[in-house]
Design a protein around this motif. Structure first.
Motif, short mmCIF file in Angstrom:
data_model
loop_
_atom_site.label_atom_id
_atom_site.label_comp_id
_atom_site.label_asym_id
_atom_site.label_seq_id
_atom_site.Cartn_x
_atom_site.Cartn_y
_atom_site.Cartn_z
N GLN A 217 0.81 -1.21 0.00
CA GLN A 217 0.00 0.00 0.00
C GLN A 217 0.85 1.26 0.00
OE1 GLN A 217 -3.09 0.13 -0.49
NE2 GLN A 217 -3.51 2.28 -0.08
N ILE B 129 0.72 4.26 -2.82
CA ILE B 129 0.44 5.65 -2.51
C ILE B 129 1.54 6.55 -3.08
CG2 ILE B 129 0.37 7.31 -0.61
CD1 ILE B 129 -1.18 5.23 0.99
N GLU C 45 -17.59 14.70 3.12
CA GLU C 45 -17.82 13.44 2.42
C GLU C 45 -19.15 12.81 2.83
OE1 GLU C 45 -16.39 12.05 -0.01
OE2 GLU C 45 -14.56 13.25 -0.19
N LYS D 29 -12.78 19.07 -6.27
CA LYS D 29 -12.77 18.74 -4.85
C LYS D 29 -14.02 19.35 -4.20
CE LYS D 29 -10.29 22.62 -2.73
NZ LYS D 29 -9.20 22.99 -1.82
N VAL E 160 -9.23 10.93 -6.35
CA VAL E 160 -9.66 10.46 -5.03
C VAL E 160 -8.52 9.74 -4.33
CG1 VAL E 160 -11.17 8.84 -3.82
CG2 VAL E 160 -12.12 10.32 -5.60
N HIS E 161 -7.80 8.90 -5.07
CA HIS E 161 -6.69 8.17 -4.47
C HIS E 161 -5.58 9.13 -4.04
CE1 HIS E 161 -4.77 4.41 -3.48
NE2 HIS E 161 -3.67 4.79 -4.10
N MET F 263 -6.02 12.21 -3.09
CA MET F 263 -6.49 12.88 -1.87
C MET F 263 -6.26 12.01 -0.64
SD MET F 263 -10.06 14.57 -3.19
CE MET F 263 -10.08 15.97 -4.31
N GLN F 264 -6.49 10.72 -0.79
CA GLN F 264 -6.26 9.80 0.32
C GLN F 264 -4.77 9.73 0.65
OE1 GLN F 264 -8.04 6.27 -1.32
NE2 GLN F 264 -10.10 6.82 -0.65
N ALA F 265 -3.93 9.76 -0.40
CA ALA F 265 -2.49 9.75 -0.18
C ALA F 265 -2.05 11.01 0.56
CB ALA F 265 -1.77 9.63 -1.52
N LYS F 266 -2.67 12.13 0.21
CA LYS F 266 -2.32 13.39 0.87
C LYS F 266 -2.66 13.35 2.36
CE LYS F 266 -2.91 18.40 0.58
NZ LYS F 266 -3.16 18.56 2.02
N LEU F 267 -3.77 12.71 2.71
CA LEU F 267 -4.14 12.58 4.11
C LEU F 267 -3.08 11.80 4.88
CD1 LEU F 267 -7.99 11.86 3.89
CD2 LEU F 267 -6.86 13.98 4.66
N GLN F 268 -2.57 10.75 4.24
CA GLN F 268 -1.52 9.97 4.90
C GLN F 268 -0.24 10.80 5.01
OE1 GLN F 268 0.76 6.77 2.97
NE2 GLN F 268 -0.05 5.40 4.54
#
Length: 227
Positions: free
Chosen positions: A3, A7, A52, A79, A176-177, A179-184
């Motif tokens: 994973q 990312i 969301e 966004k 979307v992916h 954005m999820q990577a940015k959160l991590q």
């Protein structure tokens, strides 16, 4: 693929793809500096709300509404955002001649609440933000010959073309992916971020010289791996 590696690749691909847009228009630099008119949406929101959870339409739908609202724009990014107390999808559409549109799509019913005129920058009067952008580009190309700079810009352009060749659904999936990577990313330590930057720089360096068709294939294969 692990994973963490997926990312990292997502960030590289999206950052690379958006780079061509940033090189050609200042749409992303001015993302939150645009004055929108008063709108009346269907999903009221306030500070601290989970966007969301309140969102009623898919990102791909909002991007499609954006493209259907103009005659010559390709949805490059979108966004969720609060505009005048209502939840909307902010969609940026890039034109072939480096102009752009901004469209607000209601997050409840998918209606286009606002469509800007086509925006093109007048570079004869550079603002401070434009100068900062120009300085960054000069620093990036520092030490390169004119031929090397031209080739690098061509490679960036091909990355944009590869991204634009994707379906709206695939573009939305990648966003979307990312954005999820940015959160991590926001939860990483400084050392972890430094290592990721080094890894991304190296992988980006390897990705740029690929042919246009190879870039398209890489993007396609990566998005298929997300499903």
């Amino acid at each position: 693929m692990k994973q963490s590696a997926k990312i990292t690749i997502a960030a590289i691909l999206v950052i690379g793809v958006f780079s061509i847009s940033i090189l050609t228009v200042p749409a992303f630099a001015e993302w939150d500096k645009f004055n929108y008119p008063q709108i009346q949406g269907t999903v009221p929101v306030s500070s601290g709300d989970d966007f969301e959870q309140k969102n009623g339409i898919a990102l791909s739908v909002a991007m499609a509404v954006g493209e259907n609202s103009v005659s010559d724009g390709k949805a490059m990014y979108a966004k969720l955002a609060d505009v005048n107390g209502f939840l909307v999808h902010k969609v940026i559409l890039i034109t072939e001649d480096h102009g752009y549109y901004k469209v607000l799509v209601d997050a409840g019913n998918g209606e286009a609440l606002y469509v800007s005129d086509m925006i093109k920058k007048d570079y004869s009067h550079k603002k401070h933000s434009d100068k900062k952008h120009s300085d960054k580009m000069k620093n990036y190309f520092k030490g390169m010959s004119d031929e090397q700079i031209a080739e690098k810009k061509h490679q960036f352009k091909e990355m944009g073309e590869a991204y634009k060749s994707l379906s709206i659904q695939d573009r939305a999936s990648l966003i979307v992916h990312f954005m999820q990577a940015k959160l991590q990313w926001d939860t990483m330590s400084d050392d972890e971020k430094a290592q990721k930057r080094a890894d991304m720089k190296q992988m980006f360096k390897e990705y740029l010289p690929l042919t246009l068709e190879e870039k398209k294939q890489k993007l396609h294969e990566y998005i298929q791996s997300l499903n």
